[in-house]
Scaffold this motif. Sequence first.
Motif, PDB file in Angstrom:
ATOM      1  N   LEU A 194       0.621  -1.247   0.073  1.00  0.00           N
ATOM      2  CA  LEU A 194      -0.018  -0.039  -0.149  1.00  0.00           C
ATOM      3  C   LEU A 194       0.646   1.113   0.139  1.00  0.00           C
ATOM      4  O   LEU A 194       0.648   2.208  -0.823  1.00  0.00           O
ATOM      5  CB  LEU A 194      -1.093  -0.040   1.167  1.00  0.00           C
ATOM      6  CG  LEU A 194      -2.167  -0.970   1.135  1.00  0.00           C
ATOM      7  CD1 LEU A 194      -2.990  -0.997   2.642  1.00  0.00           C
ATOM      8  CD2 LEU A 194      -3.261  -0.515   0.209  1.00  0.00           C
ATOM      9  N   ALA A 195       2.023   1.160   0.803  1.00  0.00           N
ATOM     10  CA  ALA A 195       2.754   2.321   0.775  1.00  0.00           C
ATOM     11  C   ALA A 195       3.434   2.584  -0.540  1.00  0.00           C
ATOM     12  O   ALA A 195       3.727   3.635  -0.725  1.00  0.00           O
ATOM     13  CB  ALA A 195       4.002   2.111   1.983  1.00  0.00           C
ATOM     14  N   VAL A 196       3.789   1.615  -1.185  1.00  0.00           N
ATOM     15  CA  VAL A 196       4.532   1.580  -2.596  1.00  0.00           C
ATOM     16  C   VAL A 196       3.673   1.960  -3.632  1.00  0.00           C
ATOM     17  O   VAL A 196       3.900   2.920  -4.606  1.00  0.00           O
ATOM     18  CB  VAL A 196       5.102   0.192  -2.712  1.00  0.00           C
ATOM     19  CG1 VAL A 196       5.632   0.313  -4.429  1.00  0.00           C
ATOM     20  CG2 VAL A 196       6.252  -0.282  -2.086  1.00  0.00           C
ATOM     21  N   GLU A 197       2.168   1.939  -3.524  1.00  0.00           N
ATOM     22  CA  GLU A 197       1.287   2.336  -4.585  1.00  0.00           C
ATOM     23  C   GLU A 197       1.072   3.877  -4.768  1.00  0.00           C
ATOM     24  O   GLU A 197       0.542   4.356  -5.598  1.00  0.00           O
ATOM     25  CB  GLU A 197       0.074   1.537  -4.140  1.00  0.00           C
ATOM     26  CG  GLU A 197      -0.151   0.248  -4.454  1.00  0.00           C
ATOM     27  CD  GLU A 197      -0.454  -0.159  -5.992  1.00  0.00           C
ATOM     28  OE1 GLU A 197      -1.273   0.544  -6.631  1.00  0.00           O
ATOM     29  OE2 GLU A 197       0.410  -1.015  -6.425  1.00  0.00           O
ATOM     30  N   CYS A 198       1.758   4.631  -3.742  1.00  0.00           N
ATOM     31  CA  CYS A 198       1.382   5.860  -3.617  1.00  0.00           C
ATOM     32  C   CYS A 198       2.807   6.892  -3.272  1.00  0.00           C
ATOM     33  O   CYS A 198       3.733   6.321  -2.788  1.00  0.00           O
ATOM     34  CB  CYS A 198       0.366   6.106  -2.524  1.00  0.00           C
ATOM     35  SG  CYS A 198       0.010   8.004  -1.923  1.00  0.00           S
ATOM     36  N   SER A 199       3.085   8.135  -3.764  1.00  0.00           N
ATOM     37  CA  SER A 199       4.087   8.905  -3.689  1.00  0.00           C
ATOM     38  C   SER A 199       4.090   9.373  -2.245  1.00  0.00           C
ATOM     39  O   SER A 199       5.059   9.855  -2.101  1.00  0.00           O
ATOM     40  CB  SER A 199       4.148   9.905  -4.664  1.00  0.00           C
ATOM     41  OG  SER A 199       2.877  10.955  -4.503  1.00  0.00           O
TER      42      SER A 199
END
Length: 191
Positions: free
Chosen positions: A8-13
């Motif tokens: 989830l953290a990787v999916e977003c800047s």
Amino acid sequence: MERLKELLAVECSFKPSDKLLDDFLKPAELVELRKGEILIMSGRLEPNIYIVKDGVIRYSYMDGIKEVTYVFALPGSIIIAMHSFYAHLPAFYQVEACCKSAVFKIPQSHYEHLVATSHEFAQWALRYAQGQLFFLEKKDSVVNGNAKERYLSLIKKRPEIIQKVPLKYIASYLGITQPYLSYLKKQLQNK
């Protein structure tokens, strides 16, 4: 759950705190799906949020003549039937498992509560939504060219889809027939 939080953290800047993701996932209910099982039925109201834990999930719709695969969701992807979530209308896309899959279900009310009470969550949710719009546009830049180039791009950039998704769905996603995809696959194997 830690791997899901990483995805989830990787999916977003915008990098959310662990506490934020723990709060978001607190009411999550695990839903296990068999291959071909429908998670969201087109034409039905479904305002909940789902997060892919394992497997590959497919969005599809009817274009009047045939079923079209629009996009695939992989682990870490958030699934929302926007017609239902935003406008309280029946879902447009049908969403189903391409293989044995698992998703976490989170109530819309919990998501909306976090948006209203947590500035950090609201920032993350906005950046996540913007990222999804970016990836939809990026899909068009990745899955372009002639059929062979589109297939090669998918092999290179999304091998998990090639490994887990039936050919008929991949062909629909690429905008070609299944027999032609089989021909391309055979042609590439012979090289």
